[in-house]
Design an enzyme around this catalytic site. Structure first.
Site, PDB file in Angstrom:
ATOM      1  N   HIS A 171       1.722   6.930  -0.789  1.00  0.00           N
ATOM      2  CA  HIS A 171       0.807   6.122   0.034  1.00  0.00           C
ATOM      3  C   HIS A 171      -0.464   5.909  -0.778  1.00  0.00           C
ATOM      4  CE1 HIS A 171      -1.173   4.535   3.583  1.00  0.00           C
ATOM      5  NE2 HIS A 171      -0.014   4.627   4.223  1.00  0.00           N
TER       6      HIS A 171
ATOM      7  N   HIS B 165       0.802  -1.231   0.000  1.00  0.00           N
ATOM      8  CA  HIS B 165       0.000   0.000   0.000  1.00  0.00           C
ATOM      9  C   HIS B 165       0.833   1.279   0.000  1.00  0.00           C
ATOM     10  CE1 HIS B 165       1.131  -0.556   4.150  1.00  0.00           C
ATOM     11  NE2 HIS B 165       0.923   0.749   4.314  1.00  0.00           N
TER      12      HIS B 165
END
Length: 148
Positions: free
Chosen positions: A72, A57
């Protein structure tokens, strides 16, 4: 000076639009954020350098000048434990700016009740060091901001 590229296609919205106070307040560092186009796609390296951290992620790439950029993919996506993400590179790899790092689907993140907004942060930078922040529609690989 470092040119930081958009890692995903979507709308550049700025860090203030990130639904997470750590990012929106700039506590991680200055930068921008992208509300990604919904549907399967790839997140690319915002700068050329070495992948120092790689999670499904999120990833950090550090350039030869020592500057690190964090990407992110969505908010609270660590809770997905990698589900819906596919690594296209390995921690420690050298990558060129614009090279694919992670395949993911922002619509699947959103369907799970999480924000797919992607903060892109200049780590350990002063807020005034980030200039020329893009606004509106960006494609992966377009200039997102300049790190003076």
């Amino acid at each position: 000076m470092t040119t930081v590229l958009a890692p995903v296609e979507g709308a550049a919205v700025g860090l203030a639009a990130v639904p997470d106070p750590v990012f929106s307040a700039g506590m991680v560092g200055p930068g921008s954020a992208i509300d990604p186009l919904r549907g399967p796609g790839e997140a690319v390296a915002p700068i050329a350098g070495k992948i120092m951290k790689l999670h499904p992620h999120a990833y950090v790439i550090v350039g030869d000048d020592g500057r690190g950029v964090l990407v992110h993919l969505g908010i609270d996506t660590v809770q997905l434990k990698g589900e819906g993400f596919r690594l296209l590179a390995t921690e420690g790899d050298r990558v060129r700016a614009g090279q694919a790092v992670v395949a993911w689907d922002p619509s699947a993140v959103e369907a799970g009740g999480r924000s797919p907004v992607c903060p892109v942060v200049a780590l350990d930078a002063l807020s005034e060091a980030v200039t020329g922040v893009a606004q509106g529609r960006v494609h992966a690989g377009d200039e997102l901001f300049i790190w003076e």
